[in-house]
Design a protein around this motif. Structure first.
Motif, PDB file in Angstrom:
ATOM      1  N   LEU A   1       0.833  -1.209   0.000  1.00  0.00           N
ATOM      2  CA  LEU A   1       0.000   0.000   0.000  1.00  0.00           C
ATOM      3  C   LEU A   1       0.868   1.259   0.000  1.00  0.00           C
ATOM      4  CD1 LEU A   1      -2.852  -0.986   2.498  1.00  0.00           C
ATOM      5  CD2 LEU A   1      -3.036  -0.691   0.013  1.00  0.00           C
ATOM      6  N   LEU A   2       1.963   1.231   0.766  1.00  0.00           N
ATOM      7  CA  LEU A   2       2.886   2.371   0.796  1.00  0.00           C
ATOM      8  C   LEU A   2       3.466   2.626  -0.597  1.00  0.00           C
ATOM      9  CD1 LEU A   2       4.701   4.452   2.319  1.00  0.00           C
ATOM     10  CD2 LEU A   2       6.374   2.604   2.532  1.00  0.00           C
ATOM     11  N   VAL A   3       3.926   1.570  -1.253  1.00  0.00           N
ATOM     12  CA  VAL A   3       4.520   1.707  -2.585  1.00  0.00           C
ATOM     13  C   VAL A   3       3.532   2.343  -3.552  1.00  0.00           C
ATOM     14  CG1 VAL A   3       5.330   0.402  -4.596  1.00  0.00           C
ATOM     15  CG2 VAL A   3       6.194  -0.158  -2.312  1.00  0.00           C
ATOM     16  N   PHE A   4       2.290   1.906  -3.530  1.00  0.00           N
ATOM     17  CA  PHE A   4       1.301   2.450  -4.479  1.00  0.00           C
ATOM     18  C   PHE A   4       0.853   3.857  -4.100  1.00  0.00           C
ATOM     19  CE2 PHE A   4       1.063  -1.831  -6.140  1.00  0.00           C
ATOM     20  CZ  PHE A   4       0.882  -1.576  -7.494  1.00  0.00           C
ATOM     21  N   LEU A   5       0.771   4.158  -2.810  1.00  0.00           N
ATOM     22  CA  LEU A   5       0.419   5.505  -2.373  1.00  0.00           C
ATOM     23  C   LEU A   5       1.444   6.519  -2.877  1.00  0.00           C
ATOM     24  CD1 LEU A   5      -1.168   7.545  -0.567  1.00  0.00           C
ATOM     25  CD2 LEU A   5       0.354   6.889   1.304  1.00  0.00           C
ATOM     26  N   LEU A   6       2.725   6.199  -2.688  1.00  0.00           N
ATOM     27  CA  LEU A   6       3.775   7.121  -3.109  1.00  0.00           C
ATOM     28  C   LEU A   6       3.951   7.139  -4.624  1.00  0.00           C
ATOM     29  CD1 LEU A   6       6.373   6.533  -0.259  1.00  0.00           C
ATOM     30  CD2 LEU A   6       4.851   8.477  -0.597  1.00  0.00           C
TER      31      LEU A   6
ATOM     32  N   ASN B   1       4.594   8.133 -16.044  1.00  0.00           N
ATOM     33  CA  ASN B   1       3.659   7.432 -15.157  1.00  0.00           C
ATOM     34  C   ASN B   1       3.573   5.936 -15.425  1.00  0.00           C
ATOM     35  OD1 ASN B   1       3.223   9.903 -14.066  1.00  0.00           O
ATOM     36  ND2 ASN B   1       1.099  10.120 -14.699  1.00  0.00           N
ATOM     37  N   ASN B   2       3.694   5.519 -16.690  1.00  0.00           N
ATOM     38  CA  ASN B   2       3.658   4.079 -16.977  1.00  0.00           C
ATOM     39  C   ASN B   2       4.829   3.363 -16.300  1.00  0.00           C
ATOM     40  OD1 ASN B   2       1.415   4.531 -18.506  1.00  0.00           O
ATOM     41  ND2 ASN B   2       2.415   4.311 -20.488  1.00  0.00           N
ATOM     42  N   SER B   3       5.992   4.002 -16.326  1.00  0.00           N
ATOM     43  CA  SER B   3       7.169   3.422 -15.670  1.00  0.00           C
ATOM     44  C   SER B   3       6.971   3.353 -14.161  1.00  0.00           C
ATOM     45  CB  SER B   3       8.413   4.259 -15.988  1.00  0.00           C
ATOM     46  OG  SER B   3       8.796   4.102 -17.331  1.00  0.00           O
ATOM     47  N   LEU B   4       6.375   4.389 -13.614  1.00  0.00           N
ATOM     48  CA  LEU B   4       6.122   4.415 -12.177  1.00  0.00           C
ATOM     49  C   LEU B   4       5.210   3.257 -11.751  1.00  0.00           C
ATOM     50  CD1 LEU B   4       5.679   8.258 -11.733  1.00  0.00           C
ATOM     51  CD2 LEU B   4       7.193   6.863 -10.321  1.00  0.00           C
ATOM     52  N   VAL B   5       4.160   3.032 -12.508  1.00  0.00           N
ATOM     53  CA  VAL B   5       3.200   1.980 -12.157  1.00  0.00           C
ATOM     54  C   VAL B   5       3.823   0.591 -12.326  1.00  0.00           C
ATOM     55  CG1 VAL B   5       1.002   0.910 -12.783  1.00  0.00           C
ATOM     56  CG2 VAL B   5       1.184   3.402 -12.680  1.00  0.00           C
ATOM     57  N   ALA B   6       4.538   0.368 -13.435  1.00  0.00           N
ATOM     58  CA  ALA B   6       5.178  -0.930 -13.662  1.00  0.00           C
ATOM     59  C   ALA B   6       6.182  -1.248 -12.557  1.00  0.00           C
ATOM     60  CB  ALA B   6       5.869  -0.940 -15.022  1.00  0.00           C
ATOM     61  N   GLN B   7       6.929  -0.246 -12.153  1.00  0.00           N
ATOM     62  CA  GLN B   7       7.914  -0.389 -11.071  1.00  0.00           C
ATOM     63  C   GLN B   7       7.225  -0.788  -9.762  1.00  0.00           C
ATOM     64  OE1 GLN B   7      11.294   2.683 -10.148  1.00  0.00           O
ATOM     65  NE2 GLN B   7       9.415   3.463  -9.266  1.00  0.00           N
ATOM     66  N   ALA B   8       6.110  -0.152  -9.465  1.00  0.00           N
ATOM     67  CA  ALA B   8       5.355  -0.460  -8.239  1.00  0.00           C
ATOM     68  C   ALA B   8       4.823  -1.890  -8.265  1.00  0.00           C
ATOM     69  CB  ALA B   8       4.202   0.529  -8.073  1.00  0.00           C
ATOM     70  N   LEU B   9       4.371  -2.333  -9.421  1.00  0.00           N
ATOM     71  CA  LEU B   9       3.834  -3.685  -9.533  1.00  0.00           C
ATOM     72  C   LEU B   9       4.898  -4.744  -9.251  1.00  0.00           C
ATOM     73  CD1 LEU B   9       1.552  -3.261 -12.680  1.00  0.00           C
ATOM     74  CD2 LEU B   9       0.784  -3.765 -10.345  1.00  0.00           C
ATOM     75  N   TRP B  10       6.099  -4.575  -9.847  1.00  0.00           N
ATOM     76  CA  TRP B  10       7.138  -5.594  -9.629  1.00  0.00           C
ATOM     77  C   TRP B  10       7.695  -5.525  -8.205  1.00  0.00           C
ATOM     78  CZ3 TRP B  10       8.083 -10.071 -11.333  1.00  0.00           C
ATOM     79  CH2 TRP B  10       9.285 -10.719 -10.997  1.00  0.00           C
ATOM     80  N   ALA B  11       7.845  -4.336  -7.656  1.00  0.00           N
ATOM     81  CA  ALA B  11       8.287  -4.223  -6.259  1.00  0.00           C
ATOM     82  C   ALA B  11       7.308  -4.953  -5.342  1.00  0.00           C
ATOM     83  CB  ALA B  11       8.405  -2.756  -5.854  1.00  0.00           C
ATOM     84  N   SER B  12       6.030  -4.897  -5.668  1.00  0.00           N
ATOM     85  CA  SER B  12       5.015  -5.581  -4.872  1.00  0.00           C
ATOM     86  C   SER B  12       5.169  -7.096  -4.963  1.00  0.00           C
ATOM     87  CB  SER B  12       3.613  -5.170  -5.343  1.00  0.00           C
ATOM     88  OG  SER B  12       3.421  -3.777  -5.164  1.00  0.00           O
ATOM     89  N   VAL B  13       5.516  -7.577  -6.157  1.00  0.00           N
ATOM     90  CA  VAL B  13       5.757  -9.018  -6.325  1.00  0.00           C
ATOM     91  C   VAL B  13       6.909  -9.464  -5.425  1.00  0.00           C
ATOM     92  CG1 VAL B  13       6.546 -10.799  -7.942  1.00  0.00           C
ATOM     93  CG2 VAL B  13       4.835  -9.120  -8.670  1.00  0.00           C
ATOM     94  N   LEU B  14       7.995  -8.689  -5.393  1.00  0.00           N
ATOM     95  CA  LEU B  14       9.147  -9.021  -4.551  1.00  0.00           C
ATOM     96  C   LEU B  14       8.776  -8.982  -3.070  1.00  0.00           C
ATOM     97  CD1 LEU B  14      12.072  -7.151  -6.368  1.00  0.00           C
ATOM     98  CD2 LEU B  14      11.448  -9.565  -6.505  1.00  0.00           C
ATOM     99  N   ILE B  15       7.945  -8.039  -2.693  1.00  0.00           N
ATOM    100  CA  ILE B  15       7.493  -7.960  -1.298  1.00  0.00           C
ATOM    101  C   ILE B  15       6.733  -9.228  -0.918  1.00  0.00           C
ATOM    102  CG2 ILE B  15       5.877  -6.791   0.260  1.00  0.00           C
ATOM    103  CD1 ILE B  15       6.668  -4.150  -1.163  1.00  0.00           C
ATOM    104  N   VAL B  16       5.861  -9.688  -1.803  1.00  0.00           N
ATOM    105  CA  VAL B  16       5.083 -10.909  -1.534  1.00  0.00           C
ATOM    106  C   VAL B  16       6.002 -12.113  -1.368  1.00  0.00           C
ATOM    107  CG1 VAL B  16       3.421 -12.539  -2.500  1.00  0.00           C
ATOM    108  CG2 VAL B  16       2.988 -10.074  -2.658  1.00  0.00           C
ATOM    109  N   PHE B  17       6.971 -12.271  -2.287  1.00  0.00           N
ATOM    110  CA  PHE B  17       7.866 -13.422  -2.216  1.00  0.00           C
ATOM    111  C   PHE B  17       8.787 -13.346  -1.004  1.00  0.00           C
ATOM    112  CE2 PHE B  17       6.697 -14.237  -6.635  1.00  0.00           C
ATOM    113  CZ  PHE B  17       6.625 -15.632  -6.624  1.00  0.00           C
TER     114      PHE B  17
END
Length: 453
Positions: free
Chosen positions: A142-147, A338-354
């Motif tokens: 949530l923090l990653v996507f908020l920022l 903005n597309n780069s920002l969103v893609a970056q947030a998505l993959w960072a979230s995947v790493l957080i989950v793993f």
């Protein structure tokens, strides 16, 4: 590629960041979670106060010497993307692509994930003690996507955030130092618990601990990622690197001394959050609360800075045809990728989950990307030599002081660190390597031939 594309200052972005904002990016990008947590594993590995300081001093010197090299590169090529730009000019496209691929899937998003997790762990300790790893991961995401959303509304707004968070985190760190020494100096804590004669084992322990030291110093090159959005980049970028790194190194030595003054080496080495334990020892639960607030502010600001600067690399790569082409898009009003920002947030979230599968997610992520990062760091620093041979007549507003000796020392330190990391964290390093090399499949089948030339 034509020289004007490499060395010119023409850009589709907006140059709205002055020296203050650029310096804030450097400071904000360096000071994140590392100084609050990594002193404990460094002390545990070295088991020596003198070698503990050796790690921080060697890391600081290596960082300053590295900045001397980067200053030449970024002043000569004020383009968004940081190291990606330097590698693009120095090496064949496949090397440049692999570095960018590794940054996205391993090192840079991994660093975002690590700091976001630490923010979440700290905040949950204060608000919901005993939270499990999955809840911590949700808050980090949530923090990653908020920022990420906040950074989609223009570089000027992002620059203001950098100034605010830099001031807050520096102020709190200075307060921690003052409180820790307010009751005097505990001289016994600054002595090694046992005698440590110089040995290969001691040297190995220093370089083993360096991956945590380098992580605490990492991000010093952050301002180079937004070079196309900096006013007078030939002057402001080198200045921001030198002032920012020098200031942070001094602050780190002070804050580590404050920790040692409150905790002996054994207590420090076994601490999970050394800053909190040190302040608990100094002024009780109020001190622990102060540190919790400090960590939250620091890591919040650091994640924000990482999201801001790193997204410019994926934008630059996509614009060159070396990454997913949708990431080259710029918002028509805010002029942000903005597309780069969103893609970056998505993959960072995947790493957080793993990362929730690991016993210690924070350290696991650092082990995972340290070797891969060091390989490309060596190539980036070496590009100073390569580009001097390749483009001897290019305008260099700043030239590396002490060249070539400065460069040689940096490369030797980085190589020693790289091989030590591979030896002491082989499996995590191997995972990082394999994921980086997987990019070759994408490069072969998806990258246009024109981008490979």
């Amino acid at each position: 590629m034509h020289k004007s594309q490499l060395f010119g200052e023409k850009t589709d972005l907006e140059r709205k960041l002055g020296l203050t904002e650029t310096l804030s990016i450097v400071v904000n990008r360096i000071i994140g979670s590392g100084i609050f947590r990594t002193p404990a594993p460094i002390m545990l590995i070295t088991a020596s106060v003198s070698m503990f300081y050796g790690v921080w001093i060697l890391g600081g010197i290596a960082t300053i010497l590295g900045a001397l090299c980067y200053a030449e590169l970024v002043a000569m090529m004020p383009k968004s993307g940081g190291p990606y730009v330097f590698l693009k000019a120095a090496y064949p496209p496949v090397i440049t692509f692999l570095r960018g691929w590794a940054m996205f899937f391993v090192s840079e998003t991994g660093a975002i994930a690590a700091v976001a997790l630490f923010f979440s762990e700290t905040a949950m300790t204060l608000l919901f003690p005993g939270s499990d790893n999955y809840f911590v991961a949700v808050i980090a995401i949530l923090l990653v996507f908020l920022l990420t959303i906040a950074n989609c509304f223009g570089i000027e707004f992002s620059g203001t955030l950098q100034n605010i968070f830099s001031f807050l985190k520096i102020s709190i760190l200075v307060i921690i130092v003052i409180i820790s020494f307010s009751s005097g100096v505990q001289t016994a804590n600054f002595s090694d618990p046992i005698d440590h004669p110089i040995s290969w084992a001691g040297i190995l322990s220093i370089f083993t601990a360096m991956r945590y030291g380098f992580f605490a110093y990492s991000g010093w090159e952050g301002a180079t990622y937004v070079a196309e959005e900096v006013k007078n980049p030939g002057k402001n970028l080198p200045l921001s690197l030198f002032i920012g790194i020098g200031f942070v190194m001094l602050l780190y030595l002070l804050i580590n001394s404050a920790y040692i003054n409150m905790l002996d080496p054994i207590e420090m080495g076994t601490s999970k959050v050394v800053a909190s334990d040190a302040m608990q020892a100094a002024i009780g639960s109020v001190g622990a609360l102060l540190v919790t607030v400090a960590i939250s502010i620091s890591t919040f600001g650091n994640v924000n800075t990482q999201l801001l600067v790193k997204s410019r690399t994926w934008y630059a790569m996509a614009k060159d045809g070396l990454f997913f082409k949708r990431l080259a898009g710029i918002h028509p009003r805010y002029k942000t990728p903005n597309n780069s920002l969103v893609a970056q947030a998505l993959w960072a979230s995947v790493l957080i989950v793993f990362s929730t599968l690991a016993e210690s997610a924070y350290e696991a992520i650092i082990d995972y990307f340290s070797f891969t990062s060091s390989v490309f760091n060596v190539l980036t620093f070496a590009s100073v030599f390569v580009l001097r041979q390749k483009f001897p007549d290019a305008v260099r507003p700043y030239k590396t002081w002490g060249y070539p000796y400065t460069l040689i020392i940096v490369l030797l330190i980085q190589l020693a660190f790289m091989f030590t990391t591979l030896y002491t964290a082989f499996i995590p390093s191997l995972l990082g390597i394999l994921l980086s090399l997987s990019g070759l499949i994408y490069y072969k089948f998806k990258i246009p031939e024109a981008a490979k030339e």
